[in-house]
Scaffold this motif. Structure first.
Motif, PDB file in Angstrom:
ATOM      1  N   LYS A 120       0.949  -1.361   0.495  1.00  0.00           N
ATOM      2  CA  LYS A 120      -0.165   0.282   0.119  1.00  0.00           C
ATOM      3  C   LYS A 120       0.892   1.142  -0.020  1.00  0.00           C
ATOM      4  N   ARG A 158       0.719   4.690  -2.223  1.00  0.00           N
ATOM      5  CA  ARG A 158       0.727   5.736  -2.259  1.00  0.00           C
ATOM      6  C   ARG A 158       1.618   6.750  -2.690  1.00  0.00           C
ATOM      7  N   ASP A 193       1.470  10.259  -5.132  1.00  0.00           N
ATOM      8  CA  ASP A 193       1.618  11.257  -4.380  1.00  0.00           C
ATOM      9  C   ASP A 193       2.477  11.980  -5.552  1.00  0.00           C
TER      10      ASP A 193
END
Lengths: 146, 251
Positions: free
Chosen positions: B111, B115, B119
């Motif tokens: 995860k 992420r 980003d």
């Protein structure tokens, strides 16, 4: 029966290994430079994957014989369905390939009953137009992007 | 703090010397332009820094570690290389950026990896294109995605080989502005091989002029950008307008 099942599973096992390498396969398609700069030894990976691929092809072929077009058509159809990421492409290709083989086998048995048409002939009839359509679609796409 | 140190690097292809005793060191938070005519050794130098080519002499250090002693995985964690041309595959922008996390994963992306990739896409302003196939993106959009990928790698030294070569003037300046912003906000050292002298003059902190595999000039961009050096490197008359921050060539 048990031996036969074992043999069939053995034949499909390399696919599991390729699934394990799905990230590396995504990388190698981007080119050796980007693959190596992302930590992959491109030459070694090519050698290992070629050997695995030979095994993955040889084992089932030695049990069921040559099945034309299946290996060409299934991944291309799979790519149309789930895109280029090998994490999804490998299992989808396996599913599409097995479904195609089943349909071809079924057609071969029922078209001129009681004579059975070899599955390879049916697959050639199904596979050739699919490949031509895919090639035309791809060329159309490329022309648009130009 | 010095992040990259290139020490006496020389490299030959068969008998031809492509890099000749290259020495420099760079600190973090800087955009560095690598300038020089075709065949001056810019791409070879970038590949040598990234460890893709092994120098005949000399060494490259990143964060005080000798690059050629590191494994490819460890190099990928500290150096991000974006080649001039990438094979465009049928991956989505998000899947492509995610491949930069390969040095950190054993089997599948976590995860956290996802992420970081999101980003990075957000950072370059391409989040809305995350599900687009690479084949559906324009040259400028692709270049931003490549930058996002380099960011997602977590490396603190990023190497870009001619990122503006196929872009129109607007897209080129957008890419350079983005790289400048990243170097300031994310503490990255960014080395860009580039042919557009005006862009290099405007957006880089340090410039390195190469000719025939040798460093002709190195230093702060404002100091090394002058007509004599450009004439010496490119063998063409030029004028450096320090007020407008442009370089004019007289063909």
């Amino acid at each position: 029966m048990a031996t036969s099942l074992y043999n069939r599973h053995f034949g499909t096992n390399p696919i599991t290994l390729f699934y394990y390498f799905s990230i590396d396969l995504d990388l190698i398609i981007l080119g050796d430079k980007i693959a190596e700069s992302s930590g992959l030894d491109a030459k070694k990976f090519r050698l290992i994957s070629t050997l695995l691929l030979a095994l993955a092809e040889a084992v089932p072929t030695s049990f069921i014989g040559v099945v034309p077009f299946l290996g060409l058509v299934a991944p291309h159809l799979g790519r149309l369905i789930v895109g280029g990421s090998h994490k999804y492409l490998i299992p989808t290709s396996a599913l599409v390939g097995s479904e195609l083989l089943l349909v071809a086998d079924l057609l071969g048995r029922i078209i001129i009953m009681p004579i059975t048409i070899p599955v390879g002939i049916i697959l050639s009839f199904i596979g050739t137009p699919i490949l031509i359509i895919l090639a035309v679609v791809r060329m159309g796409g490329n022309a648009k992007s130009l | 703090m010095v992040t990259l140190k290139v020490s006496n690097v020389s490299l030959s292809y068969s008998s031809v010397k492509v890099l000749n005793d290259i020495t420099f060191s760079l600190e973090e938070n800087s955009v560095v332009s690598l300038l020089g005519p075709n065949g001056s050794g810019k791409t070879t130098l970038l590949k040598t820094i990234d460890g893709l080519l092994r120098p005949n002499n000399g060494s490259v250090y990143v964060n005080c570690k000798l690059v050629h002693k590191l494994s490819r995985k460890d190099v990928a964690k500290v150096l991000g290389y974006v080649p001039q041309k990438l094979e465009v595959s049928e991956l989505t922008a998000f899947e492509f950026v995610l491949t930069a996390r390969r040095p950190y994963v054993d089997f599948d992306y976590s995860k956290e990896d996802k992420r970081i990739a999101l980003d990075a896409l957000k950072e370059v302003g391409m989040l809305q294109f995350k599900d687009r196939l690479l084949t559906e993106l324009s040259g400028g959009q692709l270049q931003k995605i490549y930058i996002a990928r380099a960011l997602a790698s977590g490396a603190n030294v990023l190497l870009f080989d001619e990122p503006t070569s196929n872009l129109d003037p607007k897209a080129s300046s957008e890419v350079m502005r983005l790289l400048k912003r990243i170097s300031l906000l994310s503490n990255k050292t960014i080395i860009i091989s580039i042919h557009d002298l005006t862009l290099a003059y405007r957006y880089s902190d340090i410039s390195i002029f190469l000719k025939d595999g040798k460093i002709v000039a190195i230093g702060k961009t404002d100091e090394v950008f002058n007509t004599d050096i450009i004439k010496l490197v490119y063998e063409i008359d030029a004028e450096v307008d320090k007020n407008k921050k442009i370089v004019i060539f007289y063909y």
